[in-house]
Write a protein that holds these residues in place. Structure first.
Motif, PDB file in Angstrom:
ATOM      1  N   UNK A  41     -17.369 -69.854  27.430  1.00  0.00           N
ATOM      2  CA  UNK A  41     -17.532 -68.626  26.573  1.00  0.00           C
ATOM      3  C   UNK A  41     -17.179 -68.948  25.344  1.00  0.00           C
ATOM      4  N   UNK A  42     -16.069 -69.721  25.178  1.00  0.00           N
ATOM      5  CA  UNK A  42     -15.484 -70.186  23.849  1.00  0.00           C
ATOM      6  C   UNK A  42     -16.840 -71.148  23.139  1.00  0.00           C
ATOM      7  N   UNK A  43     -17.446 -71.968  23.963  1.00  0.00           N
ATOM      8  CA  UNK A  43     -18.627 -72.644  23.136  1.00  0.00           C
ATOM      9  C   UNK A  43     -19.618 -71.602  22.935  1.00  0.00           C
ATOM     10  N   UNK A  44     -20.084 -70.539  23.665  1.00  0.00           N
ATOM     11  CA  UNK A  44     -20.829 -69.582  23.316  1.00  0.00           C
ATOM     12  C   UNK A  44     -20.572 -68.950  22.019  1.00  0.00           C
ATOM     13  N   UNK A  45     -19.192 -68.440  22.086  1.00  0.00           N
ATOM     14  CA  UNK A  45     -18.777 -67.725  20.685  1.00  0.00           C
ATOM     15  C   UNK A  45     -19.041 -68.673  19.433  1.00  0.00           C
ATOM     16  N   UNK A  46     -18.621 -70.053  19.724  1.00  0.00           N
ATOM     17  CA  UNK A  46     -18.578 -70.844  18.442  1.00  0.00           C
ATOM     18  C   UNK A  46     -20.016 -71.019  18.153  1.00  0.00           C
ATOM     19  N   UNK A  47     -21.013 -71.285  18.903  1.00  0.00           N
ATOM     20  CA  UNK A  47     -22.394 -71.438  18.599  1.00  0.00           C
ATOM     21  C   UNK A  47     -22.882 -70.174  17.785  1.00  0.00           C
ATOM     22  N   UNK A  48     -22.468 -68.762  18.341  1.00  0.00           N
ATOM     23  CA  UNK A  48     -22.873 -67.911  17.460  1.00  0.00           C
ATOM     24  C   UNK A  48     -22.370 -67.858  15.977  1.00  0.00           C
ATOM     25  N   UNK A  49     -20.968 -68.165  15.999  1.00  0.00           N
ATOM     26  CA  UNK A  49     -20.508 -68.205  14.737  1.00  0.00           C
ATOM     27  C   UNK A  49     -21.211 -69.151  13.901  1.00  0.00           C
ATOM     28  N   UNK A  50     -21.297 -70.364  14.286  1.00  0.00           N
ATOM     29  CA  UNK A  50     -22.070 -71.607  13.548  1.00  0.00           C
ATOM     30  C   UNK A  50     -23.352 -71.157  13.145  1.00  0.00           C
ATOM     31  N   UNK A  51     -24.209 -70.785  14.015  1.00  0.00           N
ATOM     32  CA  UNK A  51     -25.616 -70.298  13.852  1.00  0.00           C
ATOM     33  C   UNK A  51     -25.575 -69.103  12.659  1.00  0.00           C
ATOM     34  N   UNK A  52     -24.695 -68.083  13.069  1.00  0.00           N
ATOM     35  CA  UNK A  52     -24.726 -67.091  11.901  1.00  0.00           C
ATOM     36  C   UNK A  52     -24.306 -67.540  10.573  1.00  0.00           C
ATOM     37  N   UNK A  53     -23.451 -68.433  10.549  1.00  0.00           N
ATOM     38  CA  UNK A  53     -23.243 -69.023   9.293  1.00  0.00           C
ATOM     39  C   UNK A  53     -24.403 -69.973   8.534  1.00  0.00           C
ATOM     40  N   UNK A  59     -31.040 -68.617   3.987  1.00  0.00           N
ATOM     41  CA  UNK A  59     -31.973 -67.370   4.543  1.00  0.00           C
ATOM     42  C   UNK A  59     -33.236 -67.722   4.891  1.00  0.00           C
ATOM     43  N   UNK A  60     -33.690 -68.925   4.627  1.00  0.00           N
ATOM     44  CA  UNK A  60     -35.051 -69.312   4.980  1.00  0.00           C
ATOM     45  C   UNK A  60     -35.369 -69.646   6.480  1.00  0.00           C
ATOM     46  N   UNK A  61     -34.040 -69.809   7.033  1.00  0.00           N
ATOM     47  CA  UNK A  61     -34.029 -70.238   8.483  1.00  0.00           C
ATOM     48  C   UNK A  61     -34.567 -69.182   9.576  1.00  0.00           C
ATOM     49  N   UNK A  62     -34.925 -69.590  10.586  1.00  0.00           N
ATOM     50  CA  UNK A  62     -35.729 -68.926  11.549  1.00  0.00           C
ATOM     51  C   UNK A  62     -34.432 -68.304  12.412  1.00  0.00           C
ATOM     52  N   UNK A  63     -34.483 -66.850  12.709  1.00  0.00           N
ATOM     53  CA  UNK A  63     -33.638 -66.323  13.703  1.00  0.00           C
ATOM     54  C   UNK A  63     -33.562 -66.582  15.035  1.00  0.00           C
ATOM     55  N   UNK A  64     -34.381 -67.434  15.500  1.00  0.00           N
ATOM     56  CA  UNK A  64     -34.623 -67.669  16.904  1.00  0.00           C
ATOM     57  C   UNK A  64     -33.481 -68.614  17.413  1.00  0.00           C
ATOM     58  N   UNK A  65     -33.022 -69.700  16.807  1.00  0.00           N
ATOM     59  CA  UNK A  65     -31.597 -70.273  17.408  1.00  0.00           C
ATOM     60  C   UNK A  65     -30.457 -69.115  17.265  1.00  0.00           C
ATOM     61  N   UNK A  66     -30.300 -68.468  16.216  1.00  0.00           N
ATOM     62  CA  UNK A  66     -29.228 -67.576  16.352  1.00  0.00           C
ATOM     63  C   UNK A  66     -29.464 -66.456  17.545  1.00  0.00           C
ATOM     64  N   UNK A  67     -30.675 -66.062  17.796  1.00  0.00           N
ATOM     65  CA  UNK A  67     -30.935 -65.236  19.139  1.00  0.00           C
ATOM     66  C   UNK A  67     -30.597 -65.933  20.476  1.00  0.00           C
ATOM     67  N   UNK A  68     -30.994 -67.221  20.414  1.00  0.00           N
ATOM     68  CA  UNK A  68     -30.846 -67.935  21.641  1.00  0.00           C
ATOM     69  C   UNK A  68     -29.034 -68.200  21.844  1.00  0.00           C
ATOM     70  N   UNK A  69     -28.404 -68.450  20.777  1.00  0.00           N
ATOM     71  CA  UNK A  69     -27.046 -68.427  20.865  1.00  0.00           C
ATOM     72  C   UNK A  69     -26.419 -67.260  21.270  1.00  0.00           C
ATOM     73  N   UNK A  70     -26.696 -66.154  20.805  1.00  0.00           N
ATOM     74  CA  UNK A  70     -26.319 -64.712  21.055  1.00  0.00           C
ATOM     75  C   UNK A  70     -26.530 -64.470  22.664  1.00  0.00           C
ATOM     76  N   UNK A  71     -27.785 -64.811  22.885  1.00  0.00           N
ATOM     77  CA  UNK A  71     -27.965 -64.835  24.168  1.00  0.00           C
ATOM     78  C   UNK A  71     -26.982 -65.566  25.324  1.00  0.00           C
ATOM     79  N   UNK A  72     -26.888 -66.742  24.943  1.00  0.00           N
ATOM     80  CA  UNK A  72     -26.149 -67.710  25.512  1.00  0.00           C
ATOM     81  C   UNK A  72     -24.758 -67.291  25.617  1.00  0.00           C
ATOM     82  N   UNK A  73     -24.101 -66.893  24.610  1.00  0.00           N
ATOM     83  CA  UNK A  73     -22.743 -66.254  24.473  1.00  0.00           C
ATOM     84  C   UNK A  73     -22.555 -65.032  25.353  1.00  0.00           C
ATOM     85  N   UNK A  74     -23.240 -64.324  25.183  1.00  0.00           N
ATOM     86  CA  UNK A  74     -23.077 -62.841  25.887  1.00  0.00           C
ATOM     87  C   UNK A  74     -23.096 -63.174  27.502  1.00  0.00           C
TER      88      UNK A  74
END
Length: 86
Positions: A41-53, A59-74
């Motif tokens: 769970x800690x790893x999932x939260x850290x991935x979401x924070x890093x990908x969100x940053x 801003x030209x990055x794809x949102x797919x990695x962020x969505x994958x990390x959000x799903x993994x974290x949840x």
């Protein structure tokens, strides 16, 4: 001769007694399982924070990695809070 028969043997009483039935899970396994799930769970939260940053600063990055990390974290948080070790 009678005194020697009262001495405990190495395996005599162990082999004749029935094996204990385990009615509950070992405490050590539950502790290790919860520690592992907390780490996930800690790893999932850290991935979401890093990908969100990364998503905010680049801003030209794809949102797919962020969505994958959000799903993994949840999913990791849900398993940590609601699942029981088997």
């Amino acid at each position: 001769m009678a005194a020697s028969s009262k001495l405990p043997s190495w395996l005599g009483s162990v082999l004749l007694e029935p094996k204990p039935e385990y009615t509950h899970r070992p405490q050590e396994f539950e502790r290790l399982w919860r520690a592992f799930m907390t780490a996930r769970a800690t790893l999932g939260v850290m991935l979401v924070l890093l990908q969100g940053g990364i998503f905010l600063w680049l801003p030209q990055q794809s949102a797919l990695p962020l969505l994958v990390c959000v799903f993994y974290g949840c999913a990791a948080l849900a398993v940590r809070w609601f699942a029981v070790p088997r």
